[in-house]
Design an enzyme around this catalytic site. Sequence first.
Site, PDB file in Angstrom:
ATOM      1  N   ASP A  50     -37.845 -42.910  10.046  1.00 35.61           N
ATOM      2  CA  ASP A  50     -39.314 -42.627  10.917  1.00 35.61           C
ATOM      3  C   ASP A  50     -40.120 -42.922  10.867  1.00 35.61           C
ATOM      4  OD1 ASP A  50     -37.605 -40.191  11.273  1.00 35.61           O
ATOM      5  OD2 ASP A  50     -39.315 -38.846  10.773  1.00 35.61           O
ATOM      6  N   ASN A  92     -34.403 -38.678  15.256  1.00 37.41           N
ATOM      7  CA  ASN A  92     -35.363 -37.138  15.340  1.00 37.41           C
ATOM      8  C   ASN A  92     -37.303 -36.977  14.820  1.00 37.41           C
ATOM      9  OD1 ASN A  92     -35.792 -34.225  15.283  1.00 37.41           O
ATOM     10  ND2 ASN A  92     -33.943 -34.005  13.601  1.00 37.41           N
ATOM     11  N   ASP A 312     -42.677 -27.986   5.165  1.00 39.79           N
ATOM     12  CA  ASP A 312     -42.029 -29.253   4.405  1.00 39.79           C
ATOM     13  C   ASP A 312     -40.869 -28.813   3.163  1.00 39.79           C
ATOM     14  OD1 ASP A 312     -42.260 -30.189   6.991  1.00 39.79           O
ATOM     15  OD2 ASP A 312     -42.985 -32.261   6.339  1.00 39.79           O
ATOM     16  N   GLU A 340     -35.859 -30.341  11.873  1.00 33.27           N
ATOM     17  CA  GLU A 340     -34.791 -30.914  11.749  1.00 33.27           C
ATOM     18  C   GLU A 340     -33.582 -30.638  12.481  1.00 33.27           C
ATOM     19  OE1 GLU A 340     -38.062 -31.849  10.467  1.00 33.27           O
ATOM     20  OE2 GLU A 340     -37.814 -33.691   9.776  1.00 33.27           O
ATOM     21  N   HIS A 384     -32.785 -34.218   6.325  1.00 34.49           N
ATOM     22  CA  HIS A 384     -33.413 -34.650   5.052  1.00 34.49           C
ATOM     23  C   HIS A 384     -33.482 -33.499   3.811  1.00 34.49           C
ATOM     24  CE1 HIS A 384     -37.725 -35.314   6.627  1.00 34.49           C
ATOM     25  NE2 HIS A 384     -37.228 -34.403   6.889  1.00 34.49           N
ATOM     26  N   ARG A 385     -34.783 -33.153   4.432  1.00 34.96           N
ATOM     27  CA  ARG A 385     -35.070 -31.555   3.216  1.00 34.96           C
ATOM     28  C   ARG A 385     -33.867 -30.935   2.657  1.00 34.96           C
ATOM     29  NH1 ARG A 385     -39.530 -34.304   2.997  1.00 34.96           N
ATOM     30  NH2 ARG A 385     -40.817 -34.913   4.707  1.00 34.96           N
ATOM     31  N   LYS A 410     -34.329 -40.858   6.671  1.00 37.21           N
ATOM     32  CA  LYS A 410     -35.580 -39.829   7.531  1.00 37.21           C
ATOM     33  C   LYS A 410     -36.495 -39.947   7.134  1.00 37.21           C
ATOM     34  CE  LYS A 410     -36.746 -36.307  10.892  1.00 37.21           C
ATOM     35  NZ  LYS A 410     -38.251 -36.485  10.291  1.00 37.21           N
TER      36      LYS A 410
HETATM   37  O1  LIG Z   1     -48.177 -34.457  11.117  1.00 37.22           O
HETATM   38  C1  LIG Z   1     -47.183 -34.849  11.087  1.00 37.22           C
HETATM   39  O2  LIG Z   1     -47.206 -35.532  10.035  1.00 37.22           O
HETATM   40  C2  LIG Z   1     -46.479 -33.735  10.305  1.00 37.22           C
HETATM   41  C3  LIG Z   1     -46.393 -32.297  11.064  1.00 37.22           C
HETATM   42  C4  LIG Z   1     -45.915 -31.344  10.143  1.00 37.22           C
HETATM   43  O3  LIG Z   1     -45.192 -30.737  11.358  1.00 37.22           O
HETATM   44  P1  LIG Z   1     -46.308 -29.803  12.050  1.00 37.22           P
HETATM   45  O4  LIG Z   1     -47.419 -29.403  12.624  1.00 37.22           O
HETATM   46  O5  LIG Z   1     -44.904 -29.535  13.192  1.00 37.22           O
HETATM   47  O6  LIG Z   1     -45.415 -28.278  11.466  1.00 37.22           O
HETATM   48  C5  LIG Z   1     -44.555 -31.717   9.335  1.00 37.22           C
HETATM   49  O7  LIG Z   1     -42.996 -30.549   9.551  1.00 37.22           O
HETATM   50  C6  LIG Z   1     -43.956 -32.671   9.681  1.00 37.22           C
HETATM   51  O8  LIG Z   1     -43.082 -33.597   8.703  1.00 37.22           O
HETATM   52  C7  LIG Z   1     -44.895 -34.429   9.567  1.00 37.22           C
HETATM   53  C1  LIG Z   2     -40.398 -31.209   9.718  1.00 41.37           C
HETATM   54  C2  LIG Z   2     -40.587 -33.173   9.535  1.00 41.37           C
HETATM   55  O1  LIG Z   2     -40.664 -33.876  10.629  1.00 41.37           O
HETATM   56  P1  LIG Z   2     -41.037 -34.227  11.677  1.00 41.37           P
HETATM   57  O2  LIG Z   2     -41.154 -33.051  12.333  1.00 41.37           O
HETATM   58  O3  LIG Z   2     -42.213 -35.136  11.870  1.00 41.37           O
HETATM   59  O4  LIG Z   2     -39.613 -34.823  12.383  1.00 41.37           O
HETATM   60  C3  LIG Z   2     -39.827 -33.310   8.408  1.00 41.37           C
HETATM   61  O5  LIG Z   2     -40.018 -34.217   7.567  1.00 41.37           O
HETATM   62  O6  LIG Z   2     -39.741 -31.976   7.109  1.00 41.37           O
END
Ligand SMILES: O=C(O)C1=C[C@@H](OP(=O)(O)O)[C@@H](O)[C@H](O)C1
Ligand SMILES: C=C(OP(=O)(O)O)C(=O)O
Length: 433
Positions: A50, A92, A312, A340, A384-385, A410
């Site tokens: 990412d 992704n 997450d 994801e 990944h999670r 990721k």
């Molecule tokens: O702003 C960020 O860095 C993130 C916000 C969250 O997403 P959402 O705001 O879509 O829930 C989280 O799930 C993602 O892994 C990272």
């Molecule tokens: C939801 C996640 O990532 P992103 O939305 O940034 O793809 C994550 O890292 O669990």
Amino acid sequence: MQLYHVKPRREPIEAVIRVPGSKSMSNRAFLLAALSPEPVTLYHLLESQDTIYMARALSQVGVFIDWDTKTEVALVKGGRRPTGKNHFFVGNAGTAMRFLVSYLALGEGEFVIDGDERMRERPIEDLLVALRELGVSVASENGNGCPPVRVEAKGVEGGQCHLPGEKSSQYLSSLLMAAPLFFRETEIRVEGELASKPYADMTIAMMAHFGVKVRQDGYEKFFIEPAVYHSPGKYLIEADASSASYFLAMGAILGGEVRLEGIGSESLQGDSRFAYVLQQMGCEVEYQPQAVVLRSEGKLKGIDVDLNAMPDLVPTLAVVALFAEGKTRIHNVANLRIKECDRLSALATEFQRIGAQVEEGSDYLVVSGGGNYHGAQLRTYQDHRMAMAFSLIGLKVEGIVVENPACVSKSFPHYFEYFEKIVEARQRLILPS
Ligand SMILES: O=C(O)C1=C[C@@H](OP(=O)(O)O)[C@@H](O)[C@H](O)C1
Ligand SMILES: C=C(OP(=O)(O)O)C(=O)O
């Protein structure tokens, strides 16, 4: 297909762990540094899919990034508006996709931002509608409200916009970080309950480190005046609290003591509060400014918890719940279905494979703990999670096989190296050693 056979561990663990840098902070730091007229040096950056996508996209529009992945340090020189005609691919990476859309709108040119198959199913229309209100010509190329996104950039007028808050906080973060460079003062009105609020807090706190203040009225209205970002010179990324959750969970399930370094009571990450959730399940927890210590006897009880602020960590907690007495109800997590993978469905399906009892609702999951589980090969849905969370099941249940473990790249490419060292440790372990 690559498979990972998990070796169970019977003994408690004792470990001091510093995980790699925060994905969320790394991608915000890259963007804020790109927006700053003076150079910024970023420390403890995460190198993962990412963050690589983010850095690559910024480089494509002329941001200078000299990233030494060995020392985890990057010198970033930005400050110019993105121009030209460009196509970007971000896999992704939700943060890269969402943050780049508003950033690119600041420039002058034609940009298309695309992602992988799953990214093409993840909604982004709410952000696009808000940007159109602010004067941007932007559209979902396939007309389905998902990427690829086409931006015909000529700067952003600003003014007032409306943004539904329930799907993702990333849309708001994207607008906030770009907004100081809009031509006029901007007011963002969030409609409905904002999801994942700590991530908006993180954005605002990091913008402040780069010299820009956001005024807010709760989580409903945000006001940003035209302003110039100022480089803090050096910026240190915290250890990733989401990545660290797996090791806290290991301590909770197996018993023993886990000390996380680089994440503590001063953390900007909402997920840094995860140990408090485990405390409710029976662990002993101590927060220091830059560290968290968790002690457990491996005896846990089920809880009822709203995890909207830590989306997450639902997979991590769901796995811990398998080994707790009684039921754990994780609720207010509807947006897990657009991550994801559809994480509520994936968790319910795979838990059933090991013989667990689980109930899946539209925005909740109930896991009945303390069952008699059996080994199984678990699908990870390119998520990944899922891979990291499912590996934890195998610590207690013989015969767990995790499919496609490489998908951890990721956010945490070396996860299984950390995991194995802890599983095999015969004495107190310090990671990285
Ligand atoms: O702003 C960020 O860095 C993130 C916000 C969250 O997403 P959402 O705001 O879509 O829930 C989280 O799930 C993602 O892994 C990272
Ligand atoms: C939801 C996640 O990532 P992103 O939305 O940034 O793809 C994550 O890292 O669990």
